[in-house]
Design a protein around this motif. Structure first.
Motif, PDB file in Angstrom:
ATOM      1  N   GLY A  17     -20.050  -3.623  -2.426  1.00 15.09           N
ATOM      2  CA  GLY A  17     -19.925  -3.394  -3.855  1.00 15.09           C
ATOM      3  C   GLY A  17     -18.538  -3.632  -4.394  1.00 15.09           C
ATOM      4  N   PRO A  18     -18.308  -3.111  -5.580  1.00 11.52           N
ATOM      5  CA  PRO A  18     -17.018  -3.333  -6.245  1.00 11.52           C
ATOM      6  C   PRO A  18     -15.823  -2.766  -5.487  1.00 11.52           C
ATOM      7  N   ARG A  19     -16.017  -1.686  -4.754  1.00 12.62           N
ATOM      8  CA  ARG A  19     -14.897  -1.113  -3.986  1.00 12.62           C
ATOM      9  C   ARG A  19     -14.416  -2.106  -2.932  1.00 12.62           C
ATOM     10  N   GLN A  20     -15.356  -2.744  -2.239  1.00 14.37           N
ATOM     11  CA  GLN A  20     -14.987  -3.734  -1.229  1.00 14.37           C
ATOM     12  C   GLN A  20     -14.382  -4.968  -1.875  1.00 14.37           C
ATOM     13  N   ALA A  21     -14.930  -5.371  -3.020  1.00 14.43           N
ATOM     14  CA  ALA A  21     -14.378  -6.540  -3.722  1.00 14.43           C
ATOM     15  C   ALA A  21     -12.933  -6.269  -4.124  1.00 14.43           C
ATOM     16  N   ALA A  22     -12.640  -5.042  -4.583  1.00 16.94           N
ATOM     17  CA  ALA A  22     -11.272  -4.686  -4.966  1.00 16.94           C
ATOM     18  C   ALA A  22     -10.365  -4.677  -3.736  1.00 16.94           C
ATOM     19  N   ALA A  23     -10.856  -4.132  -2.616  1.00 20.51           N
ATOM     20  CA  ALA A  23     -10.068  -4.110  -1.386  1.00 20.51           C
ATOM     21  C   ALA A  23      -9.785  -5.533  -0.908  1.00 20.51           C
ATOM     22  N   ASP A  24     -10.793  -6.382  -0.959  1.00 20.80           N
ATOM     23  CA  ASP A  24     -10.602  -7.778  -0.543  1.00 20.80           C
ATOM     24  C   ASP A  24      -9.609  -8.498  -1.450  1.00 20.80           C
ATOM     25  N   ALA A  25      -9.733  -8.254  -2.767  1.00 19.20           N
ATOM     26  CA  ALA A  25      -8.811  -8.902  -3.717  1.00 19.20           C
ATOM     27  C   ALA A  25      -7.384  -8.421  -3.495  1.00 19.20           C
ATOM     28  N   ALA A  26      -7.200  -7.128  -3.214  1.00 16.81           N
ATOM     29  CA  ALA A  26      -5.849  -6.599  -2.957  1.00 16.81           C
ATOM     30  C   ALA A  26      -5.261  -7.232  -1.697  1.00 16.81           C
ATOM     31  N   ALA A  27      -6.075  -7.367  -0.650  1.00 14.89           N
ATOM     32  CA  ALA A  27      -5.593  -7.995   0.587  1.00 14.89           C
ATOM     33  C   ALA A  27      -5.251  -9.462   0.345  1.00 14.89           C
ATOM     34  N   GLU A 147       0.590   0.973  -8.243  1.00 10.90           N
ATOM     35  CA  GLU A 147       1.560   1.979  -7.819  1.00 10.90           C
ATOM     36  C   GLU A 147       1.018   2.810  -6.662  1.00 10.90           C
ATOM     37  N   ALA A 148      -0.256   3.211  -6.750  1.00 11.63           N
ATOM     38  CA  ALA A 148      -0.866   3.989  -5.667  1.00 11.63           C
ATOM     39  C   ALA A 148      -0.956   3.139  -4.399  1.00 11.63           C
ATOM     40  N   GLY A 149      -1.302   1.874  -4.552  1.00 13.05           N
ATOM     41  CA  GLY A 149      -1.378   0.979  -3.398  1.00 13.05           C
ATOM     42  C   GLY A 149      -0.023   0.750  -2.761  1.00 13.05           C
ATOM     43  N   ARG A 150       1.007   0.607  -3.584  1.00 13.14           N
ATOM     44  CA  ARG A 150       2.360   0.441  -3.047  1.00 13.14           C
ATOM     45  C   ARG A 150       2.784   1.678  -2.258  1.00 13.14           C
ATOM     46  N   ARG A 151       2.525   2.853  -2.833  1.00  4.96           N
ATOM     47  CA  ARG A 151       2.874   4.093  -2.124  1.00  4.96           C
ATOM     48  C   ARG A 151       2.120   4.186  -0.800  1.00  4.96           C
ATOM     49  N   MET A 152       0.840   3.825  -0.813  1.00  8.69           N
ATOM     50  CA  MET A 152       0.033   3.859   0.405  1.00  8.69           C
ATOM     51  C   MET A 152       0.610   2.900   1.447  1.00  8.69           C
ATOM     52  N   GLN A 153       0.996   1.697   1.031  1.00  6.01           N
ATOM     53  CA  GLN A 153       1.558   0.719   1.967  1.00  6.01           C
ATOM     54  C   GLN A 153       2.878   1.218   2.555  1.00  6.01           C
ATOM     55  N   VAL A 154       3.746   1.785   1.734  1.00  2.00           N
ATOM     56  CA  VAL A 154       5.032   2.305   2.223  1.00  2.00           C
ATOM     57  C   VAL A 154       4.787   3.453   3.201  1.00  2.00           C
ATOM     58  N   ASP A 155       3.850   4.336   2.861  1.00  2.00           N
ATOM     59  CA  ASP A 155       3.515   5.434   3.773  1.00  2.00           C
ATOM     60  C   ASP A 155       3.000   4.900   5.105  1.00  2.00           C
ATOM     61  N   GLN A 156       2.177   3.869   5.053  1.00  2.00           N
ATOM     62  CA  GLN A 156       1.641   3.297   6.292  1.00  2.00           C
ATOM     63  C   GLN A 156       2.735   2.599   7.099  1.00  2.00           C
ATOM     64  N   ALA A 157       3.657   1.934   6.417  1.00  2.00           N
ATOM     65  CA  ALA A 157       4.786   1.321   7.129  1.00  2.00           C
ATOM     66  C   ALA A 157       5.617   2.401   7.813  1.00  2.00           C
ATOM     67  N   ASP A 158       5.865   3.514   7.126  1.00  2.00           N
ATOM     68  CA  ASP A 158       6.604   4.625   7.734  1.00  2.00           C
ATOM     69  C   ASP A 158       5.844   5.191   8.932  1.00  2.00           C
ATOM     70  N   ARG A 159       4.516   5.320   8.808  1.00  2.00           N
ATOM     71  CA  ARG A 159       3.697   5.809   9.918  1.00  2.00           C
ATOM     72  C   ARG A 159       3.836   4.885  11.123  1.00  2.00           C
ATOM     73  N   ILE A 160       3.775   3.585  10.896  1.00  2.00           N
ATOM     74  CA  ILE A 160       3.860   2.620  11.985  1.00  2.00           C
ATOM     75  C   ILE A 160       5.238   2.653  12.633  1.00  2.00           C
TER      76      ILE A 160
END
Length: 166
Positions: A17-27, A147-160
């Motif tokens: 659905g649209p959630r996956q389409a949004a995730a794919d578009a963001a990637a 903005e939420a996606g950027r924060r999530m990516q930075v948090d994941q980079a810190d986790r890694i």
């Protein structure tokens, strides 16, 4: 999420659905931004880390090596090597820190700042043209997502960085 890695590593559970389409578009957007940065690095005859360093310094005007190392998540030795490489290539200049004459700061040379403007300026202009087709409410939603996606990516980079896979 699929995208630049395809199905590797295994993606989180997917729906069609649209959630996956949004995730794919963001990637795909992230992968396209990587392509632009690859092309920019090649045009400037630098590697991606050096391009990131040019961008970090250009954004603030001047940085000490220590501040740059922290911002770029590089060791002091790697930062020193990159600064030396970029000074030798004519992309950076070492100057005395006007606030503390005992310290040195690095700045982007005018020629490199101009080249970066020629590379990224048209992208900014094209992006602004794209945004004119959206309402203020749409733009607030897009901004919130980014903005939420950027924060999530930075948090994941810190986790890694904190808990590497190996």
């Amino acid at each position: 999420m699929t995208g630049r890695w395809g199905s590797f590593p295994p993606a989180a559970p997917q729906d069609s659905g649209p959630r996956q389409a949004a995730a794919d578009a963001a990637a795909a957007f992230g992968a396209a931004a990587d392509e632009v940065d690859d092309a920019a690095a090649a045009a400037l005859h630098v590697n991606r880390t050096d391009l990131r360093i040019i961008g970090l310094i250009g954004a603030v005007g001047a940085m000490t090596a220590g501040t740059l190392a922290e911002a770029a998540h590089l060791s002091p030795a790697a930062t020193t090597a990159a600064i030396q490489r970029l000074v030798a290539a004519g992309h950076l200049r070492r100057d005395t820190d006007p606030a503390d004459r005992r310290r040195a700061v690095v700045t982007v040379t005018p020629a490199t700042a101009e080249a970066v403007g020629r590379i990224y300026g048209p992208i900014a202009e094209a992006g602004h043209r794209l945004l004119t087709g959206y309402s203020d409410a749409d733009l607030e939603l897009i901004t919130g997502f980014l903005e939420a996606g950027r924060r999530m990516q930075v948090d994941q980079a810190d986790r890694i960085r904190t808990h590497p896979a190996r």
